[in-house]
Scaffold this motif. Sequence first.
Motif, PDB file in Angstrom:
ATOM      1  N   ALA A 174      42.256  58.036 -70.966  1.00  0.00           N
ATOM      2  CA  ALA A 174      43.379  57.253 -71.489  1.00  0.00           C
ATOM      3  C   ALA A 174      44.566  58.165 -71.807  1.00  0.00           C
ATOM      4  CB  ALA A 174      42.952  56.482 -72.735  1.00  0.00           C
ATOM      5  N   MET A 175      44.281  59.370 -72.301  1.00  0.00           N
ATOM      6  CA  MET A 175      45.377  60.297 -72.592  1.00  0.00           C
ATOM      7  C   MET A 175      46.036  60.793 -71.308  1.00  0.00           C
ATOM      8  SD  MET A 175      47.195  61.425 -74.947  1.00  0.00           S
ATOM      9  CE  MET A 175      46.218  60.964 -76.373  1.00  0.00           C
ATOM     10  N   ARG A 176      45.251  60.986 -70.245  1.00  0.00           N
ATOM     11  CA  ARG A 176      45.860  61.363 -68.965  1.00  0.00           C
ATOM     12  C   ARG A 176      46.738  60.219 -68.436  1.00  0.00           C
ATOM     13  NH1 ARG A 176      42.936  65.821 -66.771  1.00  0.00           N
ATOM     14  NH2 ARG A 176      42.821  67.215 -68.572  1.00  0.00           N
ATOM     15  N   GLU A 177      46.318  58.986 -68.690  1.00  0.00           N
ATOM     16  CA  GLU A 177      47.176  57.860 -68.310  1.00  0.00           C
ATOM     17  C   GLU A 177      48.474  57.899 -69.107  1.00  0.00           C
ATOM     18  OE1 GLU A 177      47.567  52.997 -68.500  1.00  0.00           O
ATOM     19  OE2 GLU A 177      45.637  53.914 -69.012  1.00  0.00           O
ATOM     20  N   ALA A 178      48.382  58.246 -70.393  1.00  0.00           N
ATOM     21  CA  ALA A 178      49.594  58.347 -71.217  1.00  0.00           C
ATOM     22  C   ALA A 178      50.552  59.382 -70.646  1.00  0.00           C
ATOM     23  CB  ALA A 178      49.214  58.697 -72.656  1.00  0.00           C
ATOM     24  N   PHE A 179      50.025  60.523 -70.164  1.00  0.00           N
ATOM     25  CA  PHE A 179      50.880  61.535 -69.538  1.00  0.00           C
ATOM     26  C   PHE A 179      51.610  60.956 -68.328  1.00  0.00           C
ATOM     27  CE2 PHE A 179      48.500  65.669 -70.905  1.00  0.00           C
ATOM     28  CZ  PHE A 179      48.866  65.420 -72.224  1.00  0.00           C
ATOM     29  N   ALA A 180      50.853  60.254 -67.474  1.00  0.00           N
ATOM     30  CA  ALA A 180      51.459  59.692 -66.266  1.00  0.00           C
ATOM     31  C   ALA A 180      52.515  58.652 -66.621  1.00  0.00           C
ATOM     32  CB  ALA A 180      50.384  59.085 -65.366  1.00  0.00           C
ATOM     33  N   GLN A 181      52.201  57.764 -67.543  1.00  0.00           N
ATOM     34  CA  GLN A 181      53.155  56.722 -67.936  1.00  0.00           C
ATOM     35  C   GLN A 181      54.398  57.345 -68.583  1.00  0.00           C
ATOM     36  OE1 GLN A 181      52.911  53.740 -66.995  1.00  0.00           O
ATOM     37  NE2 GLN A 181      50.802  52.987 -67.032  1.00  0.00           N
ATOM     38  N   ALA A 182      54.200  58.378 -69.393  1.00  0.00           N
ATOM     39  CA  ALA A 182      55.346  59.027 -70.032  1.00  0.00           C
ATOM     40  C   ALA A 182      56.237  59.707 -69.002  1.00  0.00           C
ATOM     41  CB  ALA A 182      54.861  60.039 -71.071  1.00  0.00           C
ATOM     42  N   THR A 183      55.618  60.329 -67.995  1.00  0.00           N
ATOM     43  CA  THR A 183      56.407  60.977 -66.950  1.00  0.00           C
ATOM     44  C   THR A 183      57.211  59.956 -66.166  1.00  0.00           C
ATOM     45  OG1 THR A 183      54.669  62.658 -66.797  1.00  0.00           O
ATOM     46  CG2 THR A 183      56.290  62.625 -65.034  1.00  0.00           C
ATOM     47  N   LEU A 184      56.674  58.752 -66.039  1.00  0.00           N
ATOM     48  CA  LEU A 184      57.396  57.660 -65.385  1.00  0.00           C
ATOM     49  C   LEU A 184      58.459  57.046 -66.303  1.00  0.00           C
ATOM     50  CD1 LEU A 184      54.432  55.899 -63.576  1.00  0.00           C
ATOM     51  CD2 LEU A 184      56.471  56.785 -62.436  1.00  0.00           C
ATOM     52  N   GLY A 185      58.401  57.379 -67.591  1.00  0.00           N
ATOM     53  CA  GLY A 185      59.352  56.816 -68.540  1.00  0.00           C
ATOM     54  C   GLY A 185      58.977  55.444 -69.049  1.00  0.00           C
ATOM     55  N   ASN A 186      57.716  55.048 -68.881  1.00  0.00           N
ATOM     56  CA  ASN A 186      57.247  53.734 -69.329  1.00  0.00           C
ATOM     57  C   ASN A 186      56.813  53.835 -70.800  1.00  0.00           C
ATOM     58  OD1 ASN A 186      57.680  52.812 -66.738  1.00  0.00           O
ATOM     59  ND2 ASN A 186      55.564  53.156 -66.095  1.00  0.00           N
ATOM     60  N   ARG A 187      57.735  53.553 -71.709  1.00  0.00           N
ATOM     61  CA  ARG A 187      57.488  53.773 -73.129  1.00  0.00           C
ATOM     62  C   ARG A 187      56.350  52.896 -73.663  1.00  0.00           C
ATOM     63  NH1 ARG A 187      60.726  56.471 -76.361  1.00  0.00           N
ATOM     64  NH2 ARG A 187      62.331  56.373 -74.740  1.00  0.00           N
ATOM     65  N   ALA A 188      56.422  51.585 -73.415  1.00  0.00           N
ATOM     66  CA  ALA A 188      55.408  50.682 -73.960  1.00  0.00           C
ATOM     67  C   ALA A 188      54.027  51.013 -73.401  1.00  0.00           C
ATOM     68  CB  ALA A 188      55.781  49.235 -73.654  1.00  0.00           C
ATOM     69  N   ALA A 189      53.951  51.291 -72.105  1.00  0.00           N
ATOM     70  CA  ALA A 189      52.664  51.616 -71.485  1.00  0.00           C
ATOM     71  C   ALA A 189      52.114  52.939 -72.016  1.00  0.00           C
ATOM     72  CB  ALA A 189      52.806  51.676 -69.966  1.00  0.00           C
ATOM     73  N   THR A 190      53.005  53.898 -72.279  1.00  0.00           N
ATOM     74  CA  THR A 190      52.566  55.179 -72.849  1.00  0.00           C
ATOM     75  C   THR A 190      51.970  54.968 -74.233  1.00  0.00           C
ATOM     76  OG1 THR A 190      54.314  56.353 -71.643  1.00  0.00           O
ATOM     77  CG2 THR A 190      53.291  57.502 -73.490  1.00  0.00           C
ATOM     78  N   HIS A 191      52.660  54.201 -75.071  1.00  0.00           N
ATOM     79  CA  HIS A 191      52.162  53.951 -76.422  1.00  0.00           C
ATOM     80  C   HIS A 191      50.828  53.206 -76.384  1.00  0.00           C
ATOM     81  CE1 HIS A 191      56.405  54.349 -78.416  1.00  0.00           C
ATOM     82  NE2 HIS A 191      55.974  55.468 -77.867  1.00  0.00           N
ATOM     83  N   ALA A 192      50.685  52.271 -75.433  1.00  0.00           N
ATOM     84  CA  ALA A 192      49.426  51.533 -75.322  1.00  0.00           C
ATOM     85  C   ALA A 192      48.289  52.461 -74.921  1.00  0.00           C
ATOM     86  CB  ALA A 192      49.578  50.402 -74.297  1.00  0.00           C
ATOM     87  N   ALA A 193      48.562  53.381 -73.982  1.00  0.00           N
ATOM     88  CA  ALA A 193      47.528  54.319 -73.546  1.00  0.00           C
ATOM     89  C   ALA A 193      47.149  55.276 -74.674  1.00  0.00           C
ATOM     90  CB  ALA A 193      48.013  55.098 -72.324  1.00  0.00           C
ATOM     91  N   ILE A 194      48.135  55.718 -75.464  1.00  0.00           N
ATOM     92  CA  ILE A 194      47.849  56.586 -76.607  1.00  0.00           C
ATOM     93  C   ILE A 194      46.943  55.851 -77.598  1.00  0.00           C
ATOM     94  CG2 ILE A 194      48.863  57.669 -78.646  1.00  0.00           C
ATOM     95  CD1 ILE A 194      51.294  58.377 -76.918  1.00  0.00           C
ATOM     96  N   SER A 195      47.274  54.609 -77.897  1.00  0.00           N
ATOM     97  CA  SER A 195      46.454  53.820 -78.831  1.00  0.00           C
ATOM     98  C   SER A 195      45.032  53.668 -78.311  1.00  0.00           C
ATOM     99  CB  SER A 195      47.081  52.444 -79.053  1.00  0.00           C
ATOM    100  OG  SER A 195      48.345  52.558 -79.676  1.00  0.00           O
ATOM    101  N   GLN A 196      44.904  53.443 -77.007  1.00  0.00           N
ATOM    102  CA  GLN A 196      43.574  53.293 -76.413  1.00  0.00           C
ATOM    103  C   GLN A 196      42.790  54.603 -76.516  1.00  0.00           C
ATOM    104  OE1 GLN A 196      43.197  52.560 -72.076  1.00  0.00           O
ATOM    105  NE2 GLN A 196      42.073  50.724 -72.660  1.00  0.00           N
ATOM    106  N   ALA A 197      43.470  55.728 -76.292  1.00  0.00           N
ATOM    107  CA  ALA A 197      42.798  57.023 -76.386  1.00  0.00           C
ATOM    108  C   ALA A 197      42.241  57.242 -77.791  1.00  0.00           C
ATOM    109  CB  ALA A 197      43.768  58.145 -76.009  1.00  0.00           C
ATOM    110  N   HIS A 198      43.029  56.904 -78.799  1.00  0.00           N
ATOM    111  CA  HIS A 198      42.567  57.086 -80.180  1.00  0.00           C
ATOM    112  C   HIS A 198      41.457  56.093 -80.523  1.00  0.00           C
ATOM    113  CE1 HIS A 198      45.425  60.072 -81.948  1.00  0.00           C
ATOM    114  NE2 HIS A 198      46.071  59.800 -80.820  1.00  0.00           N
TER     115      HIS A 198
END
Length: 450
Positions: free
Chosen positions: A286-310
């Motif tokens: 999930a954290m690797r997904e957050a990296f990918a989403q953040a690199t794409l600039g997808n803020r909401a998707a990044t935050h969702a992936a971070i929450s899922q990782a935790h």
Amino acid sequence: MSESPPAKELPAGLLSDPAMITACRTRDFATIFRLVKIKAGIYPSMVARRCDLTPSRVGEVMSGRRKLVHIDVIERVADGLHIPGHMLGLARRAWESPARPQPTGQAAVSTAPDPDSERQPPSALPGAEVDGILALAAGASPSASTLQALRSSIEDYWRRDDEHGGEALRPAVVGQLRYVIELLKEGRPTALQNDLYAVAAELARLTGWTHFDARQYHQARTYFTEALRLAKPIDDHPFMANVLACMSLQATYQDKPGDALALVTAAQDQARAGQATTPRVLSMLAMREAFAQATLGNRAATHAAISQAHAYFGRIQPGDLDPAWVAYFDEPKLIADTGIAHGRLGETALAEPLIADALNREPHTNHRGRAFHTFWLARTQLQRGKIDQACHTATSALAPAASITSERVRGHLTEFYEQLAPHRQTPAAVVFEARLRETLPTAINEARHP
């Protein structure tokens, strides 16, 4: 992503042109692109396709509004335009090497994967001329102690990779990989054969990782792919998920966020297919997904992936049977990666305290991890206008950076040094540069001044 057209060879006269030689030596890509347009008929849109760049980025380079400084992008230009590596200060490119002569007749051996046999090990790996010698060494039947010795070696390789970098380890790792490949070619009981596949897959992944850390991305992808092929016959879905996650991380370094997201999505699919996948593995993915989403600039998707990782990390139980390869993903790593994901989005106020907290918890023996995270902390502080603090933080990373052989670490240092350019005359920056010249004198030469 569309397939690039076959590379058109540059005219010999262009490669020997003094203007081209000078432009390559100074990495003046505006001049390089202009010369290949005029003298080779390769127009900017074609340059973009061949080098996996956007047309707008090529246009910005040609107009002088942007520079190409990252080594992976420079390698793509060299490979896309077929500029010999030495002209751009790179290692010899794979396509420059002459093809290895292939035997003919009954002695011919195909190195292509056999679609009818998933369990067929590769017939050749780099340096395959020693396979005959290794085959003799593999004559004895492996035992449980042989497998334990191999696994212990892998654990030791990973520890030394963290502390010193993997480049010096690579010959030994590749030698063991060839040895296990030879063992796999002999018929053995299923349980033993499966254990050998697992060991070979991990050795291939480790080899790929050492190439990735050296920013030798083509070779890394080759070995990561080999690791997937070796893990597939034993249906080790969590391991295959880990390899795909490694490839996703590499794609973020190559500025290919779309590829990064596709690879980590495939990794999560593999993890869900495996009944033995643990919460720690799912948290890491999930954290690797957050990296990918953040690199794409997808803020909401990044935050969702971070929450899922935790959330996944919160489900970890003391009795979980985690694979050895995910043990590194502890709470400090989760916190550091959370900060980095926020940092990739430009959310530096969130990123700074998280990365600082993780650094306070990290073991000092992990030189590469500490160097990475310290440079990330310095970058967030610089972006927040804390110039003195950023320079002090970056200075503290110079010792661990100098103690490890890692082109990725050097890349983070170079990026910080370039971002410091507008403040280069401040007292703190002057002190940092003086320490940099003492500790890593070649790093300044590698950095591209704006």
